[in-house]
Design a protein around this motif. Structure first.
Motif, mmCIF file in Angstrom:
data_model
loop_
_atom_site.group_PDB
_atom_site.id
_atom_site.type_symbol
_atom_site.label_atom_id
_atom_site.label_comp_id
_atom_site.label_asym_id
_atom_site.label_seq_id
_atom_site.Cartn_x
_atom_site.Cartn_y
_atom_site.Cartn_z
ATOM 1 N N UNK A 264 -45.084 -0.941 39.489
ATOM 2 C CA UNK A 264 -45.244 -1.764 38.289
ATOM 3 C C UNK A 264 -44.852 -3.198 38.612
ATOM 4 N N UNK A 265 -45.107 -4.083 37.662
ATOM 5 C CA UNK A 265 -44.793 -5.488 37.886
ATOM 6 C C UNK A 265 -43.293 -5.727 37.814
ATOM 7 N N UNK A 266 -42.888 -6.870 38.316
ATOM 8 C CA UNK A 266 -41.480 -7.274 38.270
ATOM 9 C C UNK A 266 -40.993 -7.327 36.826
ATOM 10 N N UNK A 267 -41.792 -7.932 35.947
ATOM 11 C CA UNK A 267 -41.439 -8.011 34.539
ATOM 12 C C UNK A 267 -41.325 -6.619 33.911
ATOM 13 N N UNK A 268 -42.272 -5.730 34.195
ATOM 14 C CA UNK A 268 -42.238 -4.388 33.610
ATOM 15 C C UNK A 268 -40.980 -3.624 34.022
ATOM 16 N N UNK A 269 -40.573 -3.777 35.275
ATOM 17 C CA UNK A 269 -39.372 -3.075 35.726
ATOM 18 C C UNK A 269 -38.140 -3.573 34.993
ATOM 19 N N UNK A 270 -37.973 -4.879 34.899
ATOM 20 C CA UNK A 270 -36.792 -5.410 34.210
ATOM 21 C C UNK A 270 -36.842 -5.110 32.710
ATOM 22 N N UNK A 271 -38.044 -5.031 32.151
ATOM 23 C CA UNK A 271 -38.161 -4.616 30.750
ATOM 24 C C UNK A 271 -37.696 -3.181 30.585
ATOM 25 N N UNK A 272 -38.069 -2.320 31.535
ATOM 26 C CA UNK A 272 -37.621 -0.923 31.500
ATOM 27 C C UNK A 272 -36.101 -0.855 31.530
ATOM 28 N N UNK A 273 -35.485 -1.606 32.456
ATOM 29 C CA UNK A 273 -34.027 -1.603 32.532
ATOM 30 C C UNK A 273 -33.409 -2.063 31.202
ATOM 31 N N UNK A 274 -33.976 -3.108 30.619
ATOM 32 C CA UNK A 274 -33.374 -3.688 29.409
ATOM 33 C C UNK A 274 -33.487 -2.761 28.208
ATOM 34 N N UNK A 275 -34.369 -1.772 28.265
ATOM 35 C CA UNK A 275 -34.572 -0.847 27.146
ATOM 36 C C UNK A 275 -33.828 0.480 27.332
ATOM 37 N N UNK A 276 -33.099 0.643 28.425
ATOM 38 C CA UNK A 276 -32.330 1.872 28.622
ATOM 39 C C UNK A 276 -31.189 1.973 27.606
ATOM 40 N N UNK A 277 -30.793 3.188 27.299
ATOM 41 C CA UNK A 277 -29.633 3.414 26.448
ATOM 42 C C UNK A 277 -28.371 3.318 27.306
ATOM 43 N N UNK A 278 -27.513 2.360 26.980
ATOM 44 C CA UNK A 278 -26.311 2.099 27.772
ATOM 45 C C UNK A 278 -25.106 1.971 26.857
ATOM 46 N N UNK A 279 -23.920 2.195 27.393
ATOM 47 C CA UNK A 279 -22.713 1.936 26.604
ATOM 48 C C UNK A 279 -22.577 0.448 26.288
ATOM 49 N N UNK A 280 -21.787 0.146 25.262
ATOM 50 C CA UNK A 280 -21.486 -1.259 24.973
ATOM 51 C C UNK A 280 -20.911 -1.928 26.217
ATOM 52 N N UNK A 281 -21.275 -3.157 26.419
ATOM 53 C CA UNK A 281 -20.811 -4.004 27.518
ATOM 54 C C UNK A 281 -21.554 -3.740 28.838
ATOM 55 N N UNK A 282 -22.180 -2.579 28.986
ATOM 56 C CA UNK A 282 -22.714 -2.205 30.300
ATOM 57 C C UNK A 282 -23.898 -3.069 30.718
ATOM 58 N N UNK A 283 -24.772 -3.444 29.782
ATOM 59 C CA UNK A 283 -25.961 -4.215 30.172
ATOM 60 C C UNK A 283 -25.573 -5.533 30.853
ATOM 61 N N UNK A 284 -24.676 -6.285 30.234
ATOM 62 C CA UNK A 284 -24.290 -7.574 30.815
ATOM 63 C C UNK A 284 -23.625 -7.400 32.173
ATOM 64 N N UNK A 285 -22.811 -6.366 32.314
ATOM 65 C CA UNK A 285 -22.170 -6.092 33.600
ATOM 66 C C UNK A 285 -23.204 -5.746 34.668
ATOM 67 N N UNK A 286 -24.104 -4.827 34.328
ATOM 68 C CA UNK A 286 -25.005 -4.251 35.322
ATOM 69 C C UNK A 286 -26.204 -5.145 35.639
#
Length: 298
Positions: A264-286
């Motif tokens: 997939x495209x670079x944008x599609x991959x990062x969009x996938x990551x950004x839509x994952x279910x994560x604990x609070x604070x985890x997105x900014x850390x990871x």
């Protein structure tokens, strides 16, 4: 960097800086890149999709995400003189802040190993090494020179990027022993430890072997290496397992660009990551802070 609350995801109304800690740039006319040639392994039928020059100009994202930095991982530019790749990166990567991981044989005689590291350290972007030990090559991690060479990396504050199937539990035990013996060593497992659906159970055992190591990080990336058509459900399953055993401060989302383009495209991959279910604070850390701290990106 715009200060977005840690439990908030980027939307069209704002943006968040990210750091991508696993990219490869290719300059085919300058480097060797033996592995990229059609006559050399791996013999992928879709290899033509990545047989091209790629640079930081090709890393495009939507307005909700802004690329703030990258870590270039050695790409076989010249395995005889890896410092050539470091020089090439310093000369050409201008659009985004970057650091670089160079190739070096982890089994080298320690005096030669340290001499090579000293050469690399003349390049300001250099922060560590990778030596791929997938498959049968994982036995090289048991070589008697490895602990001495890793000790030198630890002394110099440098990073060791380990790329092997951590489901090989004996080798994972050895890596844990190195991390325990060398608390100043910074070790990064590439591509989730090359997990596949078939090895998932053994891979989970490997995560428990690595649990609790303060000097070990894992990159969530490289899914296309095993499954070109991987989906978000699989990424979520792997991410959940990692979060259950490895502290979120030791996990990093990464792209493996341009190999991610095999799926997939670079944008599609990062969009996938950004839509994952994560604990609070985890997105900014990871997606940013962990890579920023580990790789010392401004």
């Amino acid at each position: 960097m715009v200060d977005i609350p840690h439990n908030k995801r980027p939307t069209d109304m704002d943006y968040q800086d990210i750091i991508d800690p696993h990219v490869h740039f290719f300059a085919l006319e300058k480097g060797n890149y033996q592995w990229l040639k059609s006559t050399q392994p791996p013999f992928w039928p879709d290899k033509h999709l990545i047989q091209k020059n790629v640079s930081d100009a090709d890393l495009t994202l939507c307005s909700a995400l802004r690329l703030n930095g990258v870590v270039h991982i050695e790409a076989g530019f010249d395995n005889e003189y890896p410092e050539r790749e470091l020089a090439y990166l310093n000369d050409t990567v201008k659009r985004v802040s970057h650091k670089a991981i160079a190739y070096l044989d982890i089994t080298l005689e320690p005096t030669l190993f340290s001499e090579k590291i000293r050469q690399y350290q003349t390049h300001g972007n250099f922060v560590g090494i990778r030596d791929i030990t997938e498959g049968e090559d994982a036995q090289r991690l048991h070589h008697s020179n490895v602990v001495k060479n890793l000790a030198f990396l630890a002394h110099e504050g440098l990073i060791f990027e380990a790329q092997f199937e951590i489901a090989q539990l004996a080798t994972t035990q050895t890596l844990r022993a190195y991390c325990v013996a060398l608390p100043n060593l910074k070790c990064v497992i590439n591509h989730c430890g090359l997990v596949t659906p078939d090895t998932f159970a053994s891979w989970q055992l490997a995560l428990h072997i690595l649990k609790g190591l303060d000097n070990l990080w894992v990159k969530i990336s490289g899914f296309e290496m095993a499954q070109r058509q991987f989906n978000a459900k699989w990424v979520q399953t792997v991410t959940d397992a990692l979060l259950q055993t490895i502290n979120s401060e030791h996990l990093m989302f990464a792209s493996n660009f341009p190999l991610c383009l095999l799926s997939q495209s670079y944008q599609q991959l990062w969009q996938l990551y950004s839509e994952l279910t994560l604990p609070d604070h985890a997105w900014a850390l990871m997606s940013y802070h962990n890579a920023q701290r580990l790789y010392q990106l401004a």
